[in-house]
Design an enzyme around this catalytic site. Structure first.
Site, PDB file in Angstrom:
ATOM      1  N   GLU A 246      33.947  38.450  28.560  1.00 50.11           N
ATOM      2  CA  GLU A 246      34.467  37.733  29.492  1.00 50.11           C
ATOM      3  C   GLU A 246      35.450  36.554  29.470  1.00 50.11           C
ATOM      4  OE1 GLU A 246      35.343  37.943  32.469  1.00 50.11           O
ATOM      5  OE2 GLU A 246      34.423  39.940  33.341  1.00 50.11           O
TER       6      GLU A 246
ATOM      7  N   ARG B 251      38.865  44.234  36.195  1.00 45.80           N
ATOM      8  CA  ARG B 251      38.605  44.963  34.889  1.00 45.80           C
ATOM      9  C   ARG B 251      37.994  46.390  35.428  1.00 45.80           C
ATOM     10  NH1 ARG B 251      33.167  41.701  33.805  1.00 45.80           N
ATOM     11  NH2 ARG B 251      31.604  43.261  34.086  1.00 45.80           N
TER      12      ARG B 251
ATOM     13  N   ASN C 163      45.895  44.497  49.395  1.00 46.74           N
ATOM     14  CA  ASN C 163      45.559  43.521  48.406  1.00 46.74           C
ATOM     15  C   ASN C 163      46.270  44.202  47.246  1.00 46.74           C
ATOM     16  OD1 ASN C 163      44.207  41.243  47.094  1.00 46.74           O
ATOM     17  ND2 ASN C 163      42.938  42.976  46.070  1.00 46.74           N
TER      18      ASN C 163
ATOM     19  N   GLY D 232      45.333  42.971  43.317  1.00 45.90           N
ATOM     20  CA  GLY D 232      44.488  41.995  42.529  1.00 45.90           C
ATOM     21  C   GLY D 232      44.291  42.778  41.070  1.00 45.90           C
TER      22      GLY D 232
END
Length: 475
Positions: A277, A168, A163, A165
């Protein structure tokens, strides 16, 4: 089409040539200047806002910081090798067309620019990298635009299950990171697999990458689809260059500025957060995995790339707009060829707008319900609006018109309570649980005979010619 960029520096040169890059030469402090500048550039025109390159960071003699690389539709178009004026809708269909080339085999190389310097002892991320808090109430400095590479320890030789990705990472100590994960993410599955073997999970963290790699790393692909092979497709069929990381053996981008190698420590969880966020709110602290950094590799004058998040729209909304929309479109079209386009650009796809031809009465709500069960929809889609094929889902004026005159709240709203929801959504009750809502704003079809006598206004056929004439005159 412009040849693809193998590294961040090549793309920065292209941005500069197209007047989409600002050099900041004066000395700036990591805090508050960099976070404030990230917010400020996000407040500019979203069609043309430039990238920023900070050349003089207080306390760091060589390191530079890049912000807003993907932060406008002009930059997004240039990333794809298209003219910067290319429309949003054209970029959507261009990505969809390039997807057809997947998978494109990778270009394996033996050496990389980030191998110039290696640090394996007395690692101190605070001294080596200009980390900072993006927003004032963040729980600490973060790395938030790195490609995080891990493998499925239950099937380590499966290249597709490796993976890549974007997650954070809070910098909690000199060689110590907290890393966000969630059950729907591939990284979360890798954590579960390594925990099942009672062992740590090798990890590589690549910072400062070419723009297509960042795009792919934030795309909801199937679990066994390789991000590197998709990057080749989105580069127009040009193989993506990768190199083996020497300590972990993981495949990492050839063109990265900085590569960290380490492991996710088995069984350890620590409080992480809060963090400003993509929802425009701070997320609270949660117990999350811990990373121990064992090696750092970097260029001699590294460019540290960061992603500003805050009240939308910011760079993350441009980065994750079309690469969220295109997979949902493809997955829906497999089941329903009538689906025309999907706009999942809003707050990381928590709102989806789908245009479709209508096969029969109730068809719009069937399409909307299917969107909730796509890989991305399971974790994010909260509100789905379905409109006719004559409505452009990227044109909010048309979408609002459809909701105004096609949608009847009594009949056309489907509410599904107590579904899994994104734990970062502040509207969850409790967080991680939400109600999903489908709004069917398509024209009713038999046997639903509402509005069957309504006649839609259509313009004169010559309207298209007049549009072309007026556009030419305005030039």
């Amino acid at each position: 089409m412009q040849a693809p960029y193998d590294d961040l520096r090549g793309f920065l040169s292209a941005l500069e040539a197209n007047k989409q890059l600002l050099h900041i030469d004066r000395e700036v402090k990591p805090e508050p200047d960099l976070g404030a500048a990230g917010r400020a550039v996000a407040n500019l025109d979203g069609n043309t806002a430039p990238a920023l390159l900070f050349e003089n960071i207080k306390g760091f003699s060589e390191a530079r910081v890049a912000l807003n690389i993907h932060g406008s539709w002009a930059n997004h178009a240039l990333m794809l090798g298209l003219p910067k004026e290319t429309s949003l809708k054209e970029q959507f269909f261009e990505l969809g067309d390039r997807w057809q080339k997947f998978p494109v085999p990778v270009d394996r190389r033996t050496e990389a620019p980030w191998q110039e310097i290696t640090v394996s002892e007395d690692i101190n991320l605070f001294e080596l990298l200009p980390v900072f808090r993006l927003n004032p109430a963040d729980g600490g400095p973060y790395i938030d635009k790195a490609a995080v590479i891990t493998r499925d320890s239950a099937d380590p030789d499966n290249f597709g299950k490796q993976n890549v990705g974007i997650y954070r990472m809070q910098v909690k100590g000199p060689d110590h990171l907290g890393l966000q994960s969630g059950p729907p993410h591939d990284f979360g599955r890798h954590i579960t697999a390594s925990d099942g073997k009672k062992t740590g999970l090798p990890i590589a963290i690549a910072i400062g990458n070419d723009p297509v790699l960042s795009l792919v790393a934030s795309t909801p692909l199937a679990y066994d689809q390789s991000e590197y092979e998709m990057a080749g497709a989105w580069r127009g069929g040009v193989p993506y260059p990768i190199v083996k990381a020497p300590h972990t053996g993981l495949d990492v981008p050839w063109g990265s500025e900085v590569v960290l190698e380490g492991e996710v420590i088995y069984g350890e969880r620590e409080f992480e957060g809060p963090f400003g966020e993509f929802t425009g709110h701070y997320s609270g602290g949660r117990a999350l995995p811990v990373v121990k950094v064992h090696r750092i590799h970097m260029r001699r004058d590294p460019i540290f790339e960061h992603l500003y998040l805050g009240l939308p729209w910011t760079e993350i909304d441009y980065l994750m707009a079309l690469n969220t929309s295109v997979p949902i479109h493809r997955q829906l079209k497999e089941a329903f060829p009538e689906v025309q386009a999907v706009n999942a650009m809003y707050t990381h796809g928590m709102v989806n707008i789908i245009s479709t031809k209508v096969r029969h009465g109730g068809f719009g709500r069937v399409v909307g319900l299917r969107a909730l069960t796509t890989p991305h929809g399971i974790g994010y889609s909260k509100l789905v609006i379905v409109v006719d094929e004559t409505v452009d889902p990227f044109n909010l004026e048309q979408v609002m018109w459809a909701l105004s005159v096609k949608f009847n709240p009594q009949h056309d709203a489907i509410s599904i309570p107590r579904m899994f929801g994104n734990p970062l959504d502040p509207a969850g009750d409790p967080q991680g649980i939400t109600t999903r809502l489908v709004l069917d704003a398509t024209t009713p079809r038999s046997p639903d005979n509402r509005g069957e006598d309504d006649q839609l206004i259509t313009p004169y056929p010559e309207t298209t010619d007049w549009e072309s004439t007026l556009k030419e005159m305005l030039r």
